[in-house]
Design a protein around this motif. Sequence first.
Motif, mmCIF file in Angstrom:
data_model
loop_
_atom_site.group_PDB
_atom_site.id
_atom_site.type_symbol
_atom_site.label_atom_id
_atom_site.label_comp_id
_atom_site.label_asym_id
_atom_site.label_seq_id
_atom_site.Cartn_x
_atom_site.Cartn_y
_atom_site.Cartn_z
ATOM 1 N N ASN A 117 0.865 -1.178 0.000
ATOM 2 C CA ASN A 117 0.000 0.000 0.000
ATOM 3 C C ASN A 117 0.903 1.230 0.000
ATOM 4 O OD1 ASN A 117 -1.667 2.212 0.779
ATOM 5 N ND2 ASN A 117 -3.107 0.801 1.742
ATOM 6 N N TRP A 118 0.835 2.032 -1.056
ATOM 7 C CA TRP A 118 1.775 3.150 -1.191
ATOM 8 C C TRP A 118 1.591 4.202 -0.098
ATOM 9 C CZ3 TRP A 118 -0.203 8.049 -1.895
ATOM 10 C CH2 TRP A 118 -1.507 8.171 -2.383
ATOM 11 N N ARG A 119 0.435 4.212 0.551
ATOM 12 C CA ARG A 119 0.190 5.185 1.617
ATOM 13 C C ARG A 119 0.893 4.809 2.912
ATOM 14 N NH1 ARG A 119 -4.169 3.746 -1.121
ATOM 15 N NH2 ARG A 119 -5.368 5.287 -2.324
ATOM 16 N N LEU A 120 1.278 3.535 3.025
ATOM 17 C CA LEU A 120 1.848 3.036 4.282
ATOM 18 C C LEU A 120 3.356 2.802 4.236
ATOM 19 C CD1 LEU A 120 -0.933 0.421 5.198
ATOM 20 C CD2 LEU A 120 -0.766 2.831 5.895
ATOM 21 N N VAL A 121 3.925 2.632 3.046
ATOM 22 C CA VAL A 121 5.361 2.334 2.951
ATOM 23 C C VAL A 121 6.182 3.591 3.233
ATOM 24 C CG1 VAL A 121 5.023 0.469 1.309
ATOM 25 C CG2 VAL A 121 5.379 2.800 0.471
ATOM 26 N N GLU A 122 7.443 3.386 3.573
ATOM 27 C CA GLU A 122 8.372 4.500 3.747
ATOM 28 C C GLU A 122 8.918 4.907 2.393
ATOM 29 O OE1 GLU A 122 9.254 6.296 6.285
ATOM 30 O OE2 GLU A 122 8.014 5.235 7.767
ATOM 31 N N ALA A 123 8.782 6.162 2.066
ATOM 32 C CA ALA A 123 9.276 6.640 0.774
ATOM 33 C C ALA A 123 10.765 6.426 0.621
ATOM 34 C CB ALA A 123 8.930 8.115 0.599
ATOM 35 N N SER A 124 11.485 6.467 1.745
ATOM 36 C CA SER A 124 12.946 6.321 1.701
ATOM 37 C C SER A 124 13.371 4.914 1.300
ATOM 38 C CB SER A 124 13.538 6.668 3.066
ATOM 39 O OG SER A 124 13.003 5.817 4.080
ATOM 40 N N THR A 125 12.421 3.971 1.259
ATOM 41 C CA THR A 125 12.733 2.597 0.838
ATOM 42 C C THR A 125 13.104 2.549 -0.640
ATOM 43 O OG1 THR A 125 11.145 1.775 2.469
ATOM 44 C CG2 THR A 125 11.822 0.239 0.758
ATOM 45 N N TYR A 126 12.645 3.531 -1.403
ATOM 46 C CA TYR A 126 12.762 3.462 -2.865
ATOM 47 C C TYR A 126 13.628 4.588 -3.411
ATOM 48 C CZ TYR A 126 8.744 0.574 -1.822
ATOM 49 O OH TYR A 126 7.909 -0.370 -1.273
ATOM 50 N N SER A 127 14.466 4.208 -4.368
ATOM 51 C CA SER A 127 15.261 5.212 -5.067
ATOM 52 C C SER A 127 14.463 5.822 -6.222
ATOM 53 C CB SER A 127 16.547 4.585 -5.613
ATOM 54 O OG SER A 127 16.243 3.504 -6.488
ATOM 55 N N HIS A 128 13.578 5.003 -6.824
ATOM 56 C CA HIS A 128 12.792 5.441 -7.965
ATOM 57 C C HIS A 128 11.335 5.038 -7.764
ATOM 58 C CE1 HIS A 128 16.904 4.948 -9.467
ATOM 59 N NE2 HIS A 128 16.602 5.767 -10.467
ATOM 60 N N VAL A 129 10.453 5.862 -8.276
ATOM 61 C CA VAL A 129 9.028 5.544 -8.296
ATOM 62 C C VAL A 129 8.545 5.726 -9.730
ATOM 63 C CG1 VAL A 129 6.732 6.242 -7.545
ATOM 64 C CG2 VAL A 129 8.616 6.177 -5.899
ATOM 65 N N VAL A 130 7.951 4.669 -10.281
ATOM 66 C CA VAL A 130 7.449 4.699 -11.653
ATOM 67 C C VAL A 130 5.925 4.672 -11.615
ATOM 68 C CG1 VAL A 130 7.407 3.553 -13.891
ATOM 69 C CG2 VAL A 130 9.477 3.461 -12.478
ATOM 70 N N PHE A 131 5.320 5.669 -12.238
ATOM 71 C CA PHE A 131 3.865 5.645 -12.424
ATOM 72 C C PHE A 131 3.619 5.282 -13.877
ATOM 73 C CE2 PHE A 131 -0.502 6.738 -12.723
ATOM 74 C CZ PHE A 131 -1.005 6.744 -11.429
ATOM 75 N N VAL A 132 2.929 4.129 -14.079
ATOM 76 C CA VAL A 132 2.829 3.584 -15.428
ATOM 77 C C VAL A 132 1.389 3.530 -15.912
ATOM 78 C CG1 VAL A 132 2.791 1.210 -14.529
ATOM 79 C CG2 VAL A 132 3.426 1.627 -16.912
ATOM 80 N N CYS A 133 1.186 4.000 -17.115
ATOM 81 C CA CYS A 133 -0.019 3.801 -17.918
ATOM 82 C C CYS A 133 -1.225 4.622 -17.474
ATOM 83 C CB CYS A 133 -0.406 2.322 -17.973
ATOM 84 S SG CYS A 133 -1.433 1.931 -19.419
ATOM 85 N N GLY A 134 -1.921 5.127 -18.492
ATOM 86 C CA GLY A 134 -3.176 5.800 -18.258
ATOM 87 C C GLY A 134 -3.076 7.308 -18.341
ATOM 88 N N PRO A 135 -4.183 7.996 -18.102
ATOM 89 C CA PRO A 135 -4.171 9.459 -18.110
ATOM 90 C C PRO A 135 -3.523 9.999 -16.839
ATOM 91 C CG PRO A 135 -6.335 8.653 -17.520
ATOM 92 C CD PRO A 135 -5.525 7.445 -17.884
ATOM 93 N N PHE A 136 -2.922 11.183 -16.948
ATOM 94 C CA PHE A 136 -2.280 11.795 -15.779
ATOM 95 C C PHE A 136 -2.498 13.298 -15.873
ATOM 96 C CE2 PHE A 136 1.016 12.704 -12.661
ATOM 97 C CZ PHE A 136 0.962 11.584 -11.837
ATOM 98 N N GLU A 137 -3.015 13.864 -14.773
ATOM 99 C CA GLU A 137 -3.329 15.296 -14.773
ATOM 100 C C GLU A 137 -3.134 15.873 -13.376
ATOM 101 O OE1 GLU A 137 -7.479 16.105 -15.442
ATOM 102 O OE2 GLU A 137 -8.073 14.165 -14.624
ATOM 103 N N GLN A 138 -3.483 17.122 -13.212
ATOM 104 C CA GLN A 138 -3.366 17.791 -11.922
ATOM 105 C C GLN A 138 -4.676 17.639 -11.151
ATOM 106 O OE1 GLN A 138 -1.984 21.686 -13.533
ATOM 107 N NE2 GLN A 138 -0.378 21.555 -11.980
#
Length: 356
Positions: A53-74
Motif C-alpha cells: 500500500n503506497w500510503r503506508l510504505v516508507e518513501a525512503s525505501t525506494y530510489s525510484h518511483v514509476v507511475f505507469v499507464c493511463g491518463p495523468f493530470e493535476q
Amino acid sequence: MNKKVLIAGWFSFELGHPTAGDILALNVTCEWVEQAGYSYDIAFDLPFEGGVNWRLVEASTYSHVVFVCGPFEQSQYEADFLNRFNTCRLIGLNLSMLVPLEKWNPFDLLLERNSSLTVRPDIVFLSQEPQVPVVGICLVEPYPGALDSVANEAINRLVNSRQMAVVYIDTRLDSNNTHLRSSAEVESLIARVDVLLTTRLHGTVLALKNNVPVLAIDPEAGGAKIVAQAEKIGWPIVFKADELDDQVLANAFNYCLTDQARRKVQECRDNSMVMAKEIQNEFISELTHPIELEIKFQNRLANPVANKWMSDLSASSRIKPNWVNKLKKNSKKLVKTISYLTLPIPIYNYLLSRKR
C-alpha cells in the motif's frame, strides 16, 4: 544508492478504474526494471491482492518511483501520490499527459504515451500475456421438468476453476439477453469461440456445424433431445443433468481443446450433413410425388376423430393467445382503477398516501 523501485499506476487506487491494459503495461514495466538490475515492489489496492500500500510504505525505501499507464493530470489523486514520494526519482511511463507539458511536468523522467510535445506507441505492444481459451456459454431458459439450475451451477464451477474468456450467447430472437439480433449473428459468434458450453440443442448443433467442440449438458433427467442428437451424430461430449461430475466435466473440457476433438467435430459434422441431405431428399420427393401424402391426407379428413386434436386437453392446460392474457391483465387494472375512483375522497387520499 538503494536500487529498489516502486511501480504504481491506477491499479494502486481503489477507485482508479484500472484496465487490462494497465496490468499488461505493469507486467512490461516489471520486466524492464529487472533487466535494469533493480528490485521492485508493486503498489496495489483493491480489488487486487499482494504488493504494498503506497500510503503506508516508507518513501525512503525506494530510489525510484514509476507511475505507469493511463491518463495523468493535476487532480487530487496525482497530487497525493506525488507529494508522498517527492524525495524519490519520479518517472512517468506510458502516460497520456492531459496538461500541456510547458505548463506542468512533475516527472524527472517522462516517457509519455502522448502529450502536447510527442506521441509514442503504447508499451502494451511488447506485452506477452499467454492467451486463454475463448469459451461461449449458451444456456436454455428454465422450463418445467428441466434441471437447468443443476446444469448451470456445474458450468459455473467449471468456468471458475480456470482462466477462460467467457462469452455469453443467447439463441432466442424474440428477447435476446446478449444483444444478438439475428440467426446469422448468433451463429457467427458461436463459430468464433474455441469451445461452447451449452444446455441448448441448437447451441450443440451450431457449434458442431462450425467445427467448434461443444460440451453439451442435457437439462432433462435421464437425457432427452440433446442426448439423442449427440448419440445419433456420434458426438461423445454430452452429459445428463442428473449425472454430472465436476472432474468428468473438467476432463471433457480439456479434451475439447485438443486437435483430436477438432477432428472428431469434423467427422460428426460431415456425417450429420450426409444424414440431413437424406431428409432433404425425402422431403422434396414427398412434395413432388405426393401419392402417399395425399392418401394419408384424405384418410385423415374421412376420420373426424383424427381432427379433434384438443379434445383430450383440459381447459387449464390449453395455451391462451397472448391477447387474451393482456386483456385479462388490463381488465384487472381497469377494475382496480374504477374501484379507487368511486371511493369517497378522504378514503381515496388516505389509500394513495399509503401507497406512496
